[in-house]
Design a protein around this motif. Structure first.
Motif, PDB file in Angstrom:
ATOM      1  N   THR A  71       0.813  -1.217   0.000  1.00  0.00           N
ATOM      2  CA  THR A  71       0.000   0.000   0.000  1.00  0.00           C
ATOM      3  C   THR A  71       0.844   1.264   0.000  1.00  0.00           C
ATOM      4  O   THR A  71       0.326   2.368   0.166  1.00  0.00           O
ATOM      5  N   SER A  72       2.167   1.131  -0.174  1.00  0.00           N
ATOM      6  CA  SER A  72       3.015   2.320  -0.272  1.00  0.00           C
ATOM      7  C   SER A  72       2.837   2.952  -1.647  1.00  0.00           C
ATOM      8  O   SER A  72       2.139   2.416  -2.509  1.00  0.00           O
ATOM      9  N   GLY A  73       3.465   4.077  -1.873  1.00  0.00           N
ATOM     10  CA  GLY A  73       3.364   4.724  -3.173  1.00  0.00           C
ATOM     11  C   GLY A  73       2.024   5.369  -3.422  1.00  0.00           C
ATOM     12  O   GLY A  73       1.535   5.397  -4.555  1.00  0.00           O
ATOM     13  N   GLY A  74       1.392   5.870  -2.374  1.00  0.00           N
ATOM     14  CA  GLY A  74       0.146   6.596  -2.552  1.00  0.00           C
ATOM     15  C   GLY A  74      -1.107   5.774  -2.374  1.00  0.00           C
ATOM     16  O   GLY A  74      -2.213   6.316  -2.392  1.00  0.00           O
ATOM     17  N   ARG A  75      -0.982   4.472  -2.205  1.00  0.00           N
ATOM     18  CA  ARG A  75      -2.160   3.634  -1.991  1.00  0.00           C
ATOM     19  C   ARG A  75      -2.390   3.486  -0.491  1.00  0.00           C
ATOM     20  O   ARG A  75      -1.557   2.942   0.216  1.00  0.00           O
ATOM     21  N   SER A  76      -3.496   3.978  -0.008  1.00  0.00           N
ATOM     22  CA  SER A  76      -3.739   4.028   1.431  1.00  0.00           C
ATOM     23  C   SER A  76      -4.372   2.763   1.999  1.00  0.00           C
ATOM     24  O   SER A  76      -4.387   2.559   3.197  1.00  0.00           O
ATOM     25  N   ALA A  77      -4.911   1.941   1.146  1.00  0.00           N
ATOM     26  CA  ALA A  77      -5.569   0.720   1.634  1.00  0.00           C
ATOM     27  C   ALA A  77      -5.335  -0.417   0.655  1.00  0.00           C
ATOM     28  O   ALA A  77      -5.137  -0.200  -0.539  1.00  0.00           O
ATOM     29  N   ALA A  78      -5.338  -1.630   1.191  1.00  0.00           N
ATOM     30  CA  ALA A  78      -5.152  -2.799   0.336  1.00  0.00           C
ATOM     31  C   ALA A  78      -6.376  -2.982  -0.566  1.00  0.00           C
ATOM     32  O   ALA A  78      -7.512  -2.989  -0.086  1.00  0.00           O
ATOM     33  N   SER A  79      -6.147  -3.096  -1.845  1.00  0.00           N
ATOM     34  CA  SER A  79      -7.233  -3.253  -2.809  1.00  0.00           C
ATOM     35  C   SER A  79      -7.458  -4.729  -3.119  1.00  0.00           C
ATOM     36  O   SER A  79      -6.621  -5.587  -2.814  1.00  0.00           O
ATOM     37  N   ASP A  80      -8.575  -5.029  -3.746  1.00  0.00           N
ATOM     38  CA  ASP A  80      -8.831  -6.395  -4.188  1.00  0.00           C
ATOM     39  C   ASP A  80      -7.777  -6.832  -5.192  1.00  0.00           C
ATOM     40  O   ASP A  80      -7.375  -8.004  -5.213  1.00  0.00           O
ATOM     41  N   ASN A  81      -7.310  -5.900  -6.022  1.00  0.00           N
ATOM     42  CA  ASN A  81      -6.282  -6.219  -7.014  1.00  0.00           C
ATOM     43  C   ASN A  81      -4.979  -6.617  -6.330  1.00  0.00           C
ATOM     44  O   ASN A  81      -4.301  -7.567  -6.741  1.00  0.00           O
ATOM     45  N   LEU A  82      -4.603  -5.899  -5.265  1.00  0.00           N
ATOM     46  CA  LEU A  82      -3.381  -6.230  -4.537  1.00  0.00           C
ATOM     47  C   LEU A  82      -3.502  -7.597  -3.868  1.00  0.00           C
ATOM     48  O   LEU A  82      -2.569  -8.410  -3.926  1.00  0.00           O
ATOM     49  N   ARG A  83      -4.637  -7.846  -3.245  1.00  0.00           N
ATOM     50  CA  ARG A  83      -4.820  -9.149  -2.598  1.00  0.00           C
ATOM     51  C   ARG A  83      -4.799 -10.285  -3.623  1.00  0.00           C
ATOM     52  O   ARG A  83      -4.238 -11.352  -3.373  1.00  0.00           O
ATOM     53  N   ASP A 150       9.216 -15.430  -0.975  1.00  0.00           N
ATOM     54  CA  ASP A 150       7.765 -15.485  -0.806  1.00  0.00           C
ATOM     55  C   ASP A 150       7.207 -14.082  -0.581  1.00  0.00           C
ATOM     56  O   ASP A 150       7.961 -13.099  -0.496  1.00  0.00           O
ATOM     57  N   CYS A 151       5.914 -13.983  -0.485  1.00  0.00           N
ATOM     58  CA  CYS A 151       5.261 -12.767  -0.006  1.00  0.00           C
ATOM     59  C   CYS A 151       5.183 -12.850   1.516  1.00  0.00           C
ATOM     60  O   CYS A 151       5.219 -13.935   2.092  1.00  0.00           O
ATOM     61  N   THR A 152       5.068 -11.707   2.158  1.00  0.00           N
ATOM     62  CA  THR A 152       4.833 -11.694   3.592  1.00  0.00           C
ATOM     63  C   THR A 152       3.929 -10.532   3.929  1.00  0.00           C
ATOM     64  O   THR A 152       3.864  -9.541   3.196  1.00  0.00           O
ATOM     65  N   LEU A 153       3.203 -10.636   5.020  1.00  0.00           N
ATOM     66  CA  LEU A 153       2.379  -9.532   5.487  1.00  0.00           C
ATOM     67  C   LEU A 153       3.271  -8.497   6.163  1.00  0.00           C
ATOM     68  O   LEU A 153       4.184  -8.851   6.927  1.00  0.00           O
ATOM     69  N   ASP A 154       3.021  -7.234   5.873  1.00  0.00           N
ATOM     70  CA  ASP A 154       3.842  -6.136   6.373  1.00  0.00           C
ATOM     71  C   ASP A 154       2.957  -5.194   7.190  1.00  0.00           C
ATOM     72  O   ASP A 154       1.878  -4.788   6.746  1.00  0.00           O
ATOM     73  N   LEU A 155       3.415  -4.846   8.383  1.00  0.00           N
ATOM     74  CA  LEU A 155       2.601  -4.030   9.282  1.00  0.00           C
ATOM     75  C   LEU A 155       2.383  -2.613   8.775  1.00  0.00           C
ATOM     76  O   LEU A 155       1.395  -1.963   9.151  1.00  0.00           O
ATOM     77  N   GLU A 156       3.275  -2.122   7.921  1.00  0.00           N
ATOM     78  CA  GLU A 156       3.167  -0.747   7.441  1.00  0.00           C
ATOM     79  C   GLU A 156       2.545  -0.641   6.046  1.00  0.00           C
ATOM     80  O   GLU A 156       1.849   0.313   5.748  1.00  0.00           O
ATOM     81  N   GLN A 157       2.812  -1.602   5.182  1.00  0.00           N
ATOM     82  CA  GLN A 157       2.343  -1.482   3.805  1.00  0.00           C
ATOM     83  C   GLN A 157       1.536  -2.705   3.350  1.00  0.00           C
ATOM     84  O   GLN A 157       1.483  -2.996   2.170  1.00  0.00           O
ATOM     85  N   HIS A 158       0.939  -3.386   4.272  1.00  0.00           N
ATOM     86  CA  HIS A 158       0.082  -4.552   4.039  1.00  0.00           C
ATOM     87  C   HIS A 158       0.861  -5.793   3.629  1.00  0.00           C
ATOM     88  O   HIS A 158       0.671  -6.864   4.201  1.00  0.00           O
TER      89      HIS A 158
END
Length: 235
Positions: A71-83, A150-158
């Motif tokens: 969600t960095s780079g101007g994206r404030s929330a996790a989108s369906d596309n990101l998930r 792998d991917c991982t969950l990040d506390l700051e950028q989802h």
């Protein structure tokens, strides 16, 4: 502190896959890498951890959906596309982990695939939690853990991308391996991808590494040399 391990082996993603072709495995390179691990196992190097890169498994999906940015780079929330991108990336990298683990099992190595997602966590892309207990339990039970980028969950950028090299760095600090060996398809470390114009070799690291290995693994050194310089040419 976890008990020390004999060796951590990194199987480079570009050595195992065609990085510019979606989910394309270099089957012969994987076979040769697995044969080397089998020789180490037979030689008594039983406490061994394997980490492999993703190569063309996961990179395409992660790039398309900007998984590394989260969600960095101007994206404030996790989108369906990101998930969706995270899910597709993980689906792809776990396919490669299945292939690598399967090849190791076929040559007699009791390999168990372990995905970092869910047990590793980052904040601003820095690891704050690692699934060390899982790796330790697998080792102590007599198996060879096979982890991967792998991917991982990040506390700051989802979410973000957890590279295989970062996994190795954390594991090396925890398990104090006697050896960390990188199997790759190029003759050393470069300032950027070797096929990039103007790239420079920073270190021909396999030369001092072979000298370190010589005393313990003298019967394997010639075999290791070919794997560390050009995996495809190893007999």
């Amino acid at each position: 502190m976890a008990a020390a391990v004999d060796c951590i082996l990194k199987l480079g993603g570009s050595a195992l896959t065609q990085k510019n072709q979606l989910e394309t495995l270099k089957a012969e390179s994987l076979r040769r890498a697995a044969a080397l691990v089998s020789k180490l196992w037979e030689a008594g190097e039983r406490r061994c951890i394997i980490v492999h890169g993703a190569g063309s498994f996961g990179h395409f999906q992660a790039r398309e959906h900007d998984v590394a940015l989260g969600t960095s780079g101007g994206r404030s929330a996790a989108s369906d596309n990101l998930r969706r991108g995270l899910c597709l990336t993980r689906l792809s990298v776990t396919k490669l982990n299945h292939l690598v683990t399967g090849q190791l099992i076929s040559v007699g190595v009791p390999a168990v695939g372990i995905s970092p997602f869910g047990t590793w966590q980052t904040t601003n892309k820095n690891v704050i939690k690692a699934g060390i207990d899982t790796v330790k339990n697998v080792l102590d039970a007599g198996y060879v853990p096979v982890l991967h980028g792998d991917c991982t969950l990040d506390l700051e950028q989802h979410c973000c991308i957890l590279s295989g090299d970062t996994v190795i760095e954390v594991l090396a600090k925890t398990f104090s391996p006697r050896r960390v060996v990188f199997l790759t398809d190029v003759n050393g470390i470069y300032s950027c991808p070797p096929d990039t114009p103007g790239t420079k070799q920073v270190l021909g690291w396999w030369i001092p590494l072979l000298l370190v290995l010589k005393e313990r693994w003298s019967h394997l050194c010639s075999h290791l040399h070919y794997h560390m310089t050009l995996l495809e040419e190893c007999p």
